[in-house]
Structure formats: C-alpha cells, structure tokens
Design a protein around this motif. Structure first.
Motif, PDB file in Angstrom:
ATOM      1  N   ILE A 121       0.791  -1.233   0.000  1.00 60.56           N
ATOM      2  CA  ILE A 121       0.000   0.000   0.000  1.00 60.56           C
ATOM      3  C   ILE A 121       0.821   1.279   0.000  1.00 60.56           C
ATOM      4  N   PHE A 122       2.139   1.195   0.255  1.00 62.63           N
ATOM      5  CA  PHE A 122       2.972   2.385   0.312  1.00 62.63           C
ATOM      6  C   PHE A 122       3.967   2.401  -0.843  1.00 62.63           C
ATOM      7  N   PRO A 123       4.545   3.580  -1.151  1.00 61.88           N
ATOM      8  CA  PRO A 123       5.666   3.618  -2.092  1.00 61.88           C
ATOM      9  C   PRO A 123       6.885   2.925  -1.491  1.00 61.88           C
ATOM     10  N   PRO A 124       7.932   2.678  -2.291  1.00 61.72           N
ATOM     11  CA  PRO A 124       9.082   1.911  -1.792  1.00 61.72           C
ATOM     12  C   PRO A 124       9.693   2.446  -0.505  1.00 61.72           C
ATOM     13  N   GLU A 125       9.725   3.769  -0.337  1.00 62.68           N
ATOM     14  CA  GLU A 125      10.341   4.288   0.881  1.00 62.68           C
ATOM     15  C   GLU A 125       9.522   3.944   2.129  1.00 62.68           C
ATOM     16  N   GLY A 126       8.209   3.738   1.965  1.00 62.72           N
ATOM     17  CA  GLY A 126       7.383   3.346   3.094  1.00 62.72           C
ATOM     18  C   GLY A 126       7.754   1.952   3.596  1.00 62.72           C
ATOM     19  N   ALA A 127       7.948   1.032   2.671  1.00 67.00           N
ATOM     20  CA  ALA A 127       8.380  -0.314   3.050  1.00 67.00           C
ATOM     21  C   ALA A 127       9.774  -0.278   3.669  1.00 67.00           C
ATOM     22  N   ALA A 128      10.626   0.588   3.170  1.00 67.88           N
ATOM     23  CA  ALA A 128      11.984   0.705   3.709  1.00 67.88           C
ATOM     24  C   ALA A 128      11.964   1.240   5.138  1.00 67.88           C
ATOM     25  N   VAL A 129      11.053   2.158   5.426  1.00 68.22           N
ATOM     26  CA  VAL A 129      10.931   2.677   6.787  1.00 68.22           C
ATOM     27  C   VAL A 129      10.552   1.547   7.747  1.00 68.22           C
ATOM     28  N   VAL A 130       9.614   0.691   7.325  1.00 70.78           N
ATOM     29  CA  VAL A 130       9.224  -0.443   8.161  1.00 70.78           C
ATOM     30  C   VAL A 130      10.418  -1.367   8.377  1.00 70.78           C
ATOM     31  N   ALA A 131      11.197  -1.606   7.326  1.00 72.58           N
ATOM     32  CA  ALA A 131      12.368  -2.475   7.450  1.00 72.58           C
ATOM     33  C   ALA A 131      13.389  -1.889   8.427  1.00 72.58           C
ATOM     34  N   LEU A 132      13.639  -0.594   8.321  1.00 72.70           N
ATOM     35  CA  LEU A 132      14.568   0.053   9.255  1.00 72.70           C
ATOM     36  C   LEU A 132      14.034   0.038  10.679  1.00 72.70           C
ATOM     37  N   ALA A 133      12.719   0.216  10.812  1.00 74.00           N
ATOM     38  CA  ALA A 133      12.115   0.182  12.140  1.00 74.00           C
ATOM     39  C   ALA A 133      12.307  -1.190  12.783  1.00 74.00           C
ATOM     40  N   MET A 134      12.201  -2.236  11.980  1.00 79.74           N
ATOM     41  CA  MET A 134      12.457  -3.582  12.484  1.00 79.74           C
ATOM     42  C   MET A 134      13.842  -3.671  13.113  1.00 79.74           C
ATOM     43  N   ALA A 135      14.834  -3.212  12.364  1.00 80.64           N
ATOM     44  CA  ALA A 135      16.215  -3.303  12.842  1.00 80.64           C
ATOM     45  C   ALA A 135      16.438  -2.437  14.077  1.00 80.64           C
ATOM     46  N   ALA A 136      15.787  -1.264  14.108  1.00 83.57           N
ATOM     47  CA  ALA A 136      16.020  -0.317  15.202  1.00 83.57           C
ATOM     48  C   ALA A 136      15.492  -0.826  16.535  1.00 83.57           C
ATOM     49  N   ILE A 137      14.387  -1.578  16.507  1.00 80.52           N
ATOM     50  CA  ILE A 137      13.783  -1.968  17.785  1.00 80.52           C
ATOM     51  C   ILE A 137      14.139  -3.380  18.217  1.00 80.52           C
ATOM     52  N   ILE A 138      14.798  -4.156  17.356  1.00 83.93           N
ATOM     53  CA  ILE A 138      15.083  -5.546  17.710  1.00 83.93           C
ATOM     54  C   ILE A 138      15.898  -5.633  18.998  1.00 83.93           C
ATOM     55  N   VAL A 139      16.935  -4.801  19.121  1.00 79.24           N
ATOM     56  CA  VAL A 139      17.782  -4.872  20.316  1.00 79.24           C
ATOM     57  C   VAL A 139      17.021  -4.438  21.574  1.00 79.24           C
ATOM     58  N   PRO A 140      16.467  -3.205  21.632  1.00 74.17           N
ATOM     59  CA  PRO A 140      15.808  -2.794  22.881  1.00 74.17           C
ATOM     60  C   PRO A 140      14.613  -3.654  23.241  1.00 74.17           C
ATOM     61  N   ILE A 141      13.814  -4.070  22.260  1.00 70.91           N
ATOM     62  CA  ILE A 141      12.610  -4.819  22.593  1.00 70.91           C
ATOM     63  C   ILE A 141      12.948  -6.205  23.109  1.00 70.91           C
ATOM     64  N   ASN A 142      13.976  -6.833  22.552  1.00 71.36           N
ATOM     65  CA  ASN A 142      14.351  -8.173  23.015  1.00 71.36           C
ATOM     66  C   ASN A 142      14.979  -8.129  24.399  1.00 71.36           C
ATOM     67  N   VAL A 143      15.799  -7.120  24.655  1.00 70.58           N
ATOM     68  CA  VAL A 143      16.393  -6.996  25.986  1.00 70.58           C
ATOM     69  C   VAL A 143      15.299  -6.802  27.038  1.00 70.58           C
ATOM     70  N   VAL A 144      14.327  -5.935  26.745  1.00 65.42           N
ATOM     71  CA  VAL A 144      13.260  -5.645  27.703  1.00 65.42           C
ATOM     72  C   VAL A 144      12.380  -6.869  27.939  1.00 65.42           C
ATOM     73  N   VAL A 145      11.939  -7.517  26.872  1.00 64.05           N
ATOM     74  CA  VAL A 145      11.000  -8.627  27.062  1.00 64.05           C
ATOM     75  C   VAL A 145      11.685  -9.840  27.698  1.00 64.05           C
ATOM     76  N   ILE A 146      12.953 -10.070  27.375  1.00 58.02           N
ATOM     77  CA  ILE A 146      13.653 -11.193  27.996  1.00 58.02           C
ATOM     78  C   ILE A 146      13.818 -10.944  29.492  1.00 58.02           C
ATOM     79  N   PHE A 147      14.108  -9.698  29.868  1.00 58.48           N
ATOM     80  CA  PHE A 147      14.198  -9.357  31.286  1.00 58.48           C
ATOM     81  C   PHE A 147      12.872  -9.629  31.989  1.00 58.48           C
ATOM     82  N   VAL A 148      11.760  -9.210  31.371  1.00 57.38           N
ATOM     83  CA  VAL A 148      10.447  -9.375  32.002  1.00 57.38           C
ATOM     84  C   VAL A 148      10.058 -10.850  32.082  1.00 57.38           C
TER      85      VAL A 148
END
Length: 312
Positions: A120-147
C-alpha cells in the motif's frame, strides 16, 4: 477507508489460506516449521536487503521517525509494567501469565507490517518499516527477555541476548542493505532480479506460515489476560505512537508509515521465547491469534485515522 481495506485484503487472504491449508490433509504438519525457517533465515532477509538497498530516503526524516518508535515502545513497556501491581491485587492476571501479557502488548509483527507496506505504500514506506524492524530488535528483546525471566523464573544472560540479536538475520540484512547503498557500483542485474523474485516468495510463503501458526479455537474467550493485551496493542499503542510522532513534528505519509508499525498485531516469535524461558506460551498463542484476526479490521481504521489526523 474502503481503499485501504481492499489494499490489505490480499495480505489477510494469504494469512487465511495458510490457516486453512494447515488444517487440510494435504501438506504434512512437519512441513510448516520448515517454511517458517526458510522465511526467517533466507526469504525475509533477502526482501529486507532489497527493500533497503533500493529505497529513496531523501524526503523522510528518519531520525525523528525511529526516535518516535523507540520512545513509544519504551513508554508502552513502562505503562504495561505499571499495570502489574493493580492486576496482581485484583487476581485477574496471574504472575505466570503476566510475561505473555507484557510481550503481546509491546511486540509488533514486522512480517505482517512489511508486506502491508510493500502493498500500500511507495518503496520508501516499506523501507521505513524495514529500518524500524532493525532499530527496535535490540531494545525490545532486551526488555521482554528481562520481564519473561523475572516473572517466569527463566534464565537468559544479557550477553547471550545481545549475541543472538547481533547475529539475527534480519538485522544483518538491513545492515548489508545500508552498506551496499554506499558502494560506488550497483548490484549485478541478474542478482537484482533474483532478489526481487525471492522477495515475492517471502511475501506469499511467509504470510501463509503466519496463518498456519494461528489457533482458531482461541478466537472465542472472555479472559482478561487475553483481551487486555488485545486492547493495549491494537488500540492504545497506535494512538500512543502517532501522538508521539506528531509531537516530534512528523506529518504526512511518514505518520501513516508509523501508524502501520503500531497497528499490526504482536510478533509470533514471542511464543518461542515464552516456551523457552518458562512463560505462558499457550496464553501467548491465544493473544496472537485474536490480535491477528482483529487487526484485519483495526489496521485500516488506524491508517485512515492517521491520514486524517496528519492532514488536519
């Protein structure tokens, strides 16, 4: 809103076809885990690499967008943690259930967000989602594993967690895509064409694998431990993310890209984490199934509201 609904319909039809095929005596049950592994280790990394490599970020405020996503995720995590004392006093959510309530409230399924963005988005929209994936993988995994470790009496060291994140094929694919953008030469054309074909395979096979993992019997329940993370993830988190992004000065299509990241259901891989660390994996599966089914209706609503909010 009808246009958005019709645009995302093929994505959910693929998820639904996976759920149906898993229950027909056609494909062996042993084949589905192999499809999931193929998607995770090879097909999705190829799609991420190609998406990042070809994207045009010149008109997007990436710093503000990624900062908004991380701040919203941390704020959501803090809110869910703050809910534990009253939930404990009420007895409506057991300590053994809470880690799955937490996970399904803060994780988001990029394997649904990315195909939707591609559709549904132009190519840069999909790229933003891809970058968002990479950006949150570290903090979200550290937080949820702790919990999960704290509430389920599991064992997992921070160094081991960071090592797994660093070797995550999705993170590596995004980093390679960013690196190749800096190269003074382009990809060999047959290789570029091959990546495009692999990306198409990732979208179809990956979405069917998600559908195959759903437990349809969990769609009818009245348990608070199931419905609380459904409301938090599908209603509150999109509103929180869009509000924070708006405060960061993000407008237009970029706000809609973030709304999609916030509106998709929880990630399926949290089920494996709950099972490995002693969390309530059955509860996680129930919440993930219900969120995925309801997101068929809530995602277009969230995107429509974000678009109207951004346009004033």
């Amino acid at each position: 809103m009808l246009d958005i609904f019709e645009s995302i319909l093929p994505i959910f039809l693929l998820i639904g076809s996976g759920a149906v095929m898993r229950r027909l005596p056609i494909i062996s049950d042993a084949a589905w885990p192999g499809m999931e592994q193929l998607s995770y280790w090879f097909l999705y990394p190829c799609l991420l690499f190609a998406t990042i490599y070809k994207a045009d970020f010149s008109s997007i405020e990436l710093d503000a967008m990624l900062a908004s996503l991380i701040v919203a995720m941390l704020a959501m995590a803090g809110l869910v943690l703050a809910l534990w004392p009253p939930l404990k006093r009420s007895g409506l959510v057991a300590a053994s259930e809470y880690s799955s309530v937490f996970q399904t409230s803060v994780r988001w399924n990029a394997f649904i967000a990315l195909p939707l963005a591609t559709k549904i988005f132009p190519p840069e929209g999909a790229a933003v989602v891809a970058l968002a994936m990479a950006a949150i993988i570290v903090p979200i995994n550290v937080v949820v594993i702790f919990v999960v470790t704290r509430f389920a009496n599991g064992r997992s060291g921070i160094l081991d967690t960071l090592k797994r994140v660093a070797l995550n094929p999705l993170v590596l694919a995004v980093l390679l895509g960013m690196a190749f953008r800096q190269m003074p030469f382009g990809l060999y054309q047959p290789l570029d064409d091959t990546l495009s074909l692999l990306g198409s395979a990732a979208l179809g096979l990956g979405l069917m694998a998600i559908g195959a993992g759903l437990r349809l019997s969990d769609l009818v329940t009245t348990r608070l431990a199931v419905w609380l993370p459904v409301v938090l993830k599908l209603v509150l988190f999109p509103v929180l993310l869009v509000g924070i992004a708006f405060a960061f000065g993000i407008r237009g299509d970029a706000l809609t890209y973030l709304a999609l990241c916030g509106a998709v259901p929880t990630a399926m891989n949290g089920y494996v984490l709950a099972r490995q660390l002693g969390g309530d994996a059955e509860l996680y599966a129930a919440v993930a199934t219900l969120q995925t089914a309801l997101s068929f209706f809530t995602v277009p609503l969230a995107l429509s509201l974000a678009a109207q909010f951004s346009s004033g």
